[in-house]
Design a protein around this motif. Structure first.
Motif, short mmCIF file in Angstrom:
data_model
loop_
_atom_site.label_atom_id
_atom_site.label_comp_id
_atom_site.label_asym_id
_atom_site.label_seq_id
_atom_site.Cartn_x
_atom_site.Cartn_y
_atom_site.Cartn_z
N VAL B 284 0.88 -1.28 -0.06
CA VAL B 284 -0.11 -0.19 -0.17
C VAL B 284 0.84 1.19 0.10
O VAL B 284 0.48 2.16 -0.89
N GLN B 291 2.09 5.71 -7.64
CA GLN B 291 0.95 6.21 -8.15
C GLN B 291 1.15 7.96 -8.32
O GLN B 291 0.91 8.61 -9.39
N THR B 292 1.39 8.34 -7.14
CA THR B 292 1.71 9.86 -7.16
C THR B 292 2.91 10.34 -7.94
O THR B 292 2.50 11.54 -8.63
N ALA B 294 4.10 8.72 -10.45
CA ALA B 294 3.79 8.25 -12.21
C ALA B 294 2.71 9.47 -12.60
O ALA B 294 2.96 9.87 -13.74
N ALA B 295 1.90 9.94 -11.80
CA ALA B 295 0.77 10.96 -12.35
C ALA B 295 1.28 12.25 -12.64
O ALA B 295 1.26 12.89 -13.62
N LYS B 296 2.40 12.57 -11.81
CA LYS B 296 3.31 13.91 -12.09
C LYS B 296 3.81 13.74 -13.68
O LYS B 296 3.78 15.01 -14.19
N ARG B 298 2.38 12.15 -16.11
CA ARG B 298 1.19 11.39 -16.81
C ARG B 298 1.52 9.94 -17.29
O ARG B 298 1.20 9.50 -18.38
N GLN B 299 2.16 9.23 -16.29
CA GLN B 299 2.33 7.85 -16.80
C GLN B 299 1.46 6.87 -15.98
O GLN B 299 0.84 7.41 -15.03
N ARG B 300 1.68 5.67 -16.15
CA ARG B 300 0.69 4.63 -15.33
C ARG B 300 1.57 3.77 -14.85
O ARG B 300 2.60 3.26 -15.37
#
Lengths: 579, 579
Positions: B284, B291-292, B294-296, B298-300
């Protein structure tokens, strides 16, 4: 009268209006229930692995306690099959051999169960029983019926056998089959056949002879008593005990003894889990029959007060040599049909059983245990109903899985494992289902103000605007799913400028979900996309206003999805979308 | 390339486009992370109660495994504080004293955790991690930070102390306070103060001297290394070990050893629960930072593949003398900020640590453990954040209760009890909330087609028609609540002819709820009241059509509540209601 007295002592309510006519109805019902209860109470004590008289003792003071504290006017409290089986399992776990210690453990179990039920009632925690889902209970009862019937076959065959689950019991029976006692087998099979015939064939026959339905009913209910009398006489007349037929033997004559539970902490710890399971199963069964019967006369029962009624009943059982009791399904229906109008019918039944304990016990000496086993088998086979599997299969795979697992584990690993697994599995399946909520991308149905799933309907959409309808409350188990869903959908969609979350079916947002919404907002901001909400419910809006989320939002909250569409769609001027 | 290879081996994806420019970015990030990781890996091994070199071994092959199987391009895998503390607790439960046996238990724990994570990933069961709610984790991490910092105080003071929870540890520290070693205290306090200053004060100072921000960053990250070098030199020059200062001592030089987990079933059973907790907590934490980050860009990331990445990492740890690892929050952020573009940065970090294990270990002999303790304290205090309590209190009492309980139980009874209680409590509170759904009696807002709560709005109602809007999915935990609610409302209301259940917010109906609806229908039929449904969702309607409920209904199913009102209200002709 202070209101709390009226609430905690329902007897004050119905007792103040008690009339002669009510008395007559209650007394007649009590006679019929007593006739039914005498053989059952002896038989269920045998099933619980206890001396027969404990069944009688459990049918005296506990009924009086329920009459004072219970709210159902038709519930017949006393020993029941499933709880007796669970008592046998719980006491069996302790590995005791001394009969006195076994009886004390059963008494202690009744005490712990009584205290637990009463405490739940006083704390108004009746909702905990809801975690036992209907299908899980149905499966559990069916499996228990099979376990019980199988466990009684040894008495019909006159062999020794034991086992904690179906496989062990059947193996043990098969390996001892050679020692079958012919006389026992004859009595057992004949009684079982007779009782099945009484159940199915006697009433039509009596009605055919012109008897009044009421009388035919009473005679039908007296079938087990007739079997008890006939087989006892046979055993006495032909000296069957000397031919290897097991008989009940000495049953002490007199008032129930005053007893006290054990206060040994180790026993309490060992029995506590079982007491909780027995309490909850007993309560759920009892409250559902009580509710069904009350509804037929537009009466009310109070589930929390029912906890107190059953709790005090069990405490009463533990003080007078009994074992765990609850409201029985079949007996309650008989009580209701026989015209019981108030809980006083239960108290009158207690008087009947008391008279039996005082007067009839010497006559039970020659009663063959095979007769009691036959009574049990005929009674519990009516509990076995596999139709729940069919219903569940047709309705939903998750429910079917929970029921099938409960049945298999109850048969294969015993009652306690079976019902615990059923509860845990129901909760897990529910969380699993809600952890992957249905999320629909919606568009405007042309010519209306309605929005529908773009996959199912021909709707107008706008590449700049994405509207997602979330069909589930948002909480920790599904919050991240929404995050992932939105991120997957949005990343790489370069035309997108607005995301609208349509929330009419979102009944709750917890702190985890709020954090997910904040994460979604942050990521959308990073992509220069605006996040909007529409049709947020009052309680959810109240909740969001207690956080900073609404202040940080780069979009708006719209009262209706149509308003949102009108404000954000580039086609607001086109007739198709702006209808 | 077959799609399953691309899915299970993300390295094939980014590896095929690997360029010189990417290499340079990754290599620079690896240098910075290596500098940070050397002292941390030694320190966290100490925290886990293991020899220092196990920290280094856990930072080599596991990083390579993650580089091959992981999907995050910035996650820095290796030993982390919370998982080290949980390792200490899990191994401590076994009551071992032999250092070899302790190391083997930690290796086995890594293996079990790796197998569990990989299996979850292959079965795509990542959603299980969702049952650990955000607030519970936040509370758990904060409490763990306090536990860890407290546990390191003994190294700063140079005394012996132990304890499984905060109170025991503090008591043990206080009772041994008299044996404080002055030299150890000086080194410990000075290092702690220095590291805090590096964190807060060094970077502005360096920028003030005109250094480039990038270089200032690297120098700041090197603070712990500088402390290690300085205190090692001091300890060597002044012979502090002879003055009672604890030092790391012999650290074996060379490649990580090849190891195998224990295959003793008893140890597996004893460690399995801990392995599950460590896996889920580690996953977790790791997935949320991944995730945080990756989002910066725009990746997954793929959470199920992340399970496989972390799982193989842990299996790799168990094969090369390591202990449980996961993605670290602080190191990942540093890796990302330093410009890491692919998981290759992790593999380059592994090379850096390998060189350290080959070349630097002899130099660590004189390293005071107080220095490592100071590194840990400064690192974990950034995890401590009580603001979650404030946020939770403001947002909802249930969330606050779950967080506060998790914090108190973690501090008072240790990490495993704390986090388990948090999970169970979250689930229980959710079930409790949904077991008493909001049910609103609604009426028509005059002049519109909208229906609102009669308690909140001025609406038109009809004494013949009762409309109830149910604001929750119906399932076993709340089915009986609805039964009771309707029965309570209806009984004694003699004018009533129609009950409409308005279902726009009912997202699911399970078999228990179906049975409750059938019970409600039966009781209403007994009272000559018609039961209708309105605005039933597609999936719920599909479900109901698989049962006999709709056939048995004595009322109708209306598409909209307004249609229902128009059809059933006696006022259909009045302008007020028929607008």
């Amino acid at each position: 009268m202070p209101p709390f007295l009226r609430r905690y002592l329902p007897v004050l309510d119905w007792g103040s209006q008690y009339s002669r006519q009510t008395f007559e109805s209650d007394a007649l019902a009590a006679v019929i229930v007593t006739i039914m209860l005498i053989p059952q109470s002896l038989a269920y004590a045998l099933l619980a692995g206890l001396p027969a008289e404990m069944g009688l003792y459990a049918s005296i003071l506990p009924l009086v306690a329920y009459a004072i504290f219970g709210t159902s006017r038709a519930l017949a409290v006393g020993p029941v099959a499933v709880v007796s089986l669970m008592t046998a399992a719980a006491v069996g776990n302790l590995g005791l051999t001394d009969p006195g210690a076994i009886a004390l453990a059963a008494i202690t179990l009744a005490f712990l169960s009584g205290v637990f039920l009463t405490a739940m009632g006083l704390m108004r925690l009746g909702f905990i029983a809801n975690f036992l889902s209907h299908p899980v209970i149905a499966g559990f009862i069916t499996a228990s019926g099979i376990l019980i019937a199988t466990s009684q076959l040894k008495h019909i065959l006159g062999v020794k056998a034991s086992g904690h689950n179906l496989i062990e019991t059947v193996e043990s029976l098969l390996s001892n089959l050679g020692q079958t006692n012919l006389w026992t087998l004859i009595i057992g099979v004949a009684t079982t056949a007779f009782l099945f015939w009484v159940r199915k064939g006697l009433k039509p026959l009596l009605l055919g002879y012109g008897l009044k339905p009421r009388l035919a009913d009473v005679l039908t209910k007296a079938g087990p008593v007739a079997a008890v009398v006939a087989t006892t006489l046979l055993a006495w007349a032909f000296g069957l005990a000397d031919r290897g037929v097991a008989i009940v033997g000495d049953v002490p004559r007199g008032l129930p003894p005053l007893t006290a539970p054990s206060f040994d902490m180790e026993i309490w710890v060992a029995l506590f889990g079982s007491a909780v399971l027995i309490s909850i199963i007993g309560f759920v069964e009892s409250v559902s029959v009580a509710q069904t019967l009350a509804a037929k006369r537009r009466q009310r029962i109070d589930p929390d007060q029912e906890l107190i009624g059953l709790g005090t009943s069990n405490i009463a059982a533990s003080l007078t040599g009994g074992y765990p009791v609850t409201g029985g399904f079949a007996r309650s229906v008989v009580n209701f049909d026989a015209g019981a109008e108030t809980p006083a019918a239960g108290a009158f039944t207690a008087i009947g059983i008391l008279l039996a304990a005082l007067l009839l016990t010497p006559l039970l000496y020659f009663l063959p245990t095979a007769t009691l086993a036959a009574t049990i088998i005929v009674a519990v086979l009516s509990l076995v109903d596999f139709s729940i599997l069919k219903r569940a299969w047709a309705f939903s795979r998750a429910d079917f899985f929970a029921v099938a697992t409960t049945i298999l584990l109850t048969l294969g690993m015993g009652v306690e494992v079976g019902v615990s697994a059923g509860v845990v599995l129901s909760i897990f399946l529910h969380l699993y289902k809600t952890s992957r909520p249905h999320i629909a991308e919606i568009g405007l149905v042309p010519g209306t103000h309605h929005f529908r799933n773009i996959l199912r309907h021909k709707v107008t959409t706008d590449p700049k605007v994405l509207t997602l309808r979330v069909d589930e409350s948002l909480y920790f188990a599904n919050a991240r799913f929404l995050e992932d869903y939105i991120y997957d959908r949005v990343v790489g969609d370069c035309e997108l400028e607005h995301v609208i979350l349509n929330f009419p079916a979102v009944n709750e947002v917890d702190l985890s979900a709020l954090e997910s919404l904040e994460a979604i907002l942050q990521r959308l901001k990073d992509m220069n996309i605006h996040l909007h909400l529409s049709e947020v419910k009052g309680p959810v809006m109240d909740r969001l206003q207690r956080s900073h989320f609404l202040d940080e939002m780069n979009g708006r909250v719209f009262l209706s999805q149509y308003d949102a569409w009108m404000a954000l769609s580039r086609d607001e001027a086109s007739p198709q979308a702006a209808e």
